[in-house]
Design an enzyme around this catalytic site. Structure first.
Site, short mmCIF file in Angstrom:
data_model
loop_
_atom_site.label_atom_id
_atom_site.label_comp_id
_atom_site.label_asym_id
_atom_site.label_seq_id
_atom_site.Cartn_x
_atom_site.Cartn_y
_atom_site.Cartn_z
N HIS A 68 -3.02 -10.72 1.19
CA HIS A 68 -2.85 -10.67 2.65
C HIS A 68 -3.57 -11.84 3.32
CE1 HIS A 68 -2.34 -6.50 1.28
NE2 HIS A 68 -1.54 -6.34 2.32
N MET A 75 0.13 -5.84 8.42
CA MET A 75 -0.59 -7.07 8.08
C MET A 75 0.05 -7.83 6.92
SD MET A 75 -4.45 -5.55 8.47
CE MET A 75 -4.83 -4.31 9.72
N SER A 76 1.36 -7.69 6.76
CA SER A 76 2.00 -8.34 5.60
C SER A 76 3.45 -8.68 5.90
CB SER A 76 1.93 -7.40 4.39
OG SER A 76 2.77 -6.28 4.57
N HIS A 107 -3.51 -1.27 -4.59
CA HIS A 107 -2.75 -2.44 -5.06
C HIS A 107 -3.25 -2.75 -6.46
CE1 HIS A 107 -1.55 -4.17 -0.91
NE2 HIS A 107 -1.85 -2.91 -0.78
N ASN A 129 0.53 5.70 9.66
CA ASN A 129 -0.35 6.15 10.75
C ASN A 129 0.30 5.81 12.07
OD1 ASN A 129 -1.48 3.29 9.72
ND2 ASN A 129 -1.77 3.43 11.94
N HIS A 169 -8.14 3.99 6.32
CA HIS A 169 -7.35 3.57 5.16
C HIS A 169 -6.99 4.75 4.25
CE1 HIS A 169 -5.63 0.62 2.48
NE2 HIS A 169 -6.41 1.00 1.48
N ALA A 207 3.14 -0.55 4.05
CA ALA A 207 2.71 0.58 4.87
C ALA A 207 2.31 -0.01 6.22
CB ALA A 207 1.52 1.28 4.23
N TYR A 210 -5.50 -11.67 5.81
CA TYR A 210 -6.88 -11.32 6.19
C TYR A 210 -7.88 -11.55 5.06
CZ TYR A 210 -5.75 -6.83 3.94
OH TYR A 210 -5.34 -5.86 3.05
N GLU A 211 -7.40 -11.81 3.84
CA GLU A 211 -8.33 -12.08 2.74
C GLU A 211 -8.97 -13.46 2.86
OE1 GLU A 211 -6.65 -10.96 -1.15
OE2 GLU A 211 -5.35 -9.56 -0.07
N SER A 235 0.84 -1.20 0.00
CA SER A 235 0.00 0.00 0.00
C SER A 235 0.87 1.24 0.00
CB SER A 235 -0.87 0.09 1.26
OG SER A 235 -1.48 -1.11 1.55
I1 8IG Z 1 -1.06 1.08 6.81
O1 8IG Z 1 -1.88 0.49 12.56
C1 8IG Z 1 -1.32 0.07 8.44
N1 8IG Z 1 -1.37 -1.24 8.43
N2 8IG Z 1 -2.00 -4.07 12.03
N3 8IG Z 1 -1.94 -1.77 12.31
C2 8IG Z 1 -1.88 -2.87 11.51
N4 8IG Z 1 -1.69 -2.79 10.21
C3 8IG Z 1 -1.56 -1.58 9.69
C4 8IG Z 1 -1.62 -0.40 10.45
C5 8IG Z 1 -1.82 -0.50 11.84
N5 8IG Z 1 -1.48 0.63 9.62
#
Ligand code: 8IG
Length: 278
Positions: free
Chosen positions: A99, A216-217, A73, A240, A252, A129, A101-102, A41
């Site tokens: 990912h 998450m990756s 993506h 963030n 997001h 990211a 989570y998919e 991302s």
């Molecule tokens: I961009 O704050 C992004 N991806 N787990 N936590 C998690 N994944 C993220 C975050 C976050 N920001």
């Protein structure tokens, strides 16, 4: 490739990666790529710094790749010929990733990494990211991954395959990147399954464990590539502050905007580093 069924990715993921690598070699006319990049991302426009790709095609045309699901993506694969310090470097670039989570399982998550190694790549650059846990980090800051903590309770490896991870994120490559940009910090990345972000209590737990970054990756791909003998570089862009750090809610759109704002710096970094890797 018409005989390939997506189910084959699950029954024999290594064979699927070999098929995908052969397909990429056929599409590009390049028998062996040298370096692969996975653009997460916010990183997709950073790749523009590498110039004009020699080849581009949709990832989902290649055996084992699914269409992308996340905004930012684009789901393309590109091949670039880059002038390196010791000769031309063929770089294979994956714009986007799958990912955990998919919910497709771990195999699609690591298919790019395995395909890259089977395509000849000895080095895998994983970008992402992420949220900043370390309070000294600011939004828009790139951080080199020095080590990770996996909180997903899953691995891409199966069987009695006791792979050492003490130098998972190559010291050699981190030194090259830091020589290019001495302001870069290093941090520990936590892999969180998602798709929910963390609670503030979970971020406090992660910070207490010694983590700096959360996303998450990256972790499964790093493990899969390392297990096949490739060197791995991980770079996170903090887009963030993690939950509870500032009191702001996470969204997001903020992530996409921070990625766009940092794209030029990230692109220049990649362009400067790749020629020195081989
Ligand atoms: I961009 O704050 C992004 N991806 N787990 N936590 C998690 N994944 C993220 C975050 C976050 N920001």
């Amino acid at each position: 490739m018409s005989s390939f069924n997506i189910q084959d990715l699950y029954t024999d993921p290594m064979a699927a990666a070999e098929l995908a690598a052969a397909d990429i070699a056929r599409r590009t006319g390049i028998a062996k790529h040298d370096v692969a990049l996975v653009m997460g991302s916010g990183w997709v426009s950073a790749v523009d710094a590498l110039g004009t790709p020699a080849h581009e095609f949709d990832a989902h045309e290649v055996p084992g790749f699914f269409p992308p699901e996340v905004e930012g993506h684009s789901g393309k694969i590109r091949s670039y010929a880059i002038a390196g310090e010791h000769g031309s470097i063929n770089a294979l670039v994956f714009l986007g990733r799958t990912h955990l989570y998919e919910g497709k399982g771990i195999e699609p998550v690591v298919h790019s990494a395995r395909t890259a190694v089977k395509a000849g790549c000895k080095i895998l650059i994983l970008t992402n990211a992420c949220g900043g846990i370390n309070k000294e980090y600011h939004v828009g800051q790139p951080v080199l991954i020095r080590d990770h903590i996996s909180l997903t309770a899953t691995s891409p490896l199966i069987g009695a395959n006791f792979v050492d991870l003490t130098d998972l994120y190559s010291k050699r490559i981190r030194a090259i990147v830091k020589a290019e940009d001495s302001s870069l910090q290093e941090g520990v990345y936590v892999h969180w399954r998602g798709p929910t972000y963390e609670t503030p209590a979970e971020i406090l737990m992660m910070r207490t464990m010694g983590a700096d970054l959360v996303g998450m990756s990256t972790v499964p791909e790093a493990i899969a590539a390392h297990a096949l003998g490739a060197e791995v570089l991980g770079i996170s862009l903090v887009t963030n502050a993690a939950a509870g750090v500032t009191g702001e809610k996470l969204n997001h759109e903020e992530v996409i905007a921070a990625g766009k704002a940092a794209a030029d710096r990230m692109g220049a970094l990649l362009k400067g580093v790749i020629p020195k890797l081989l």
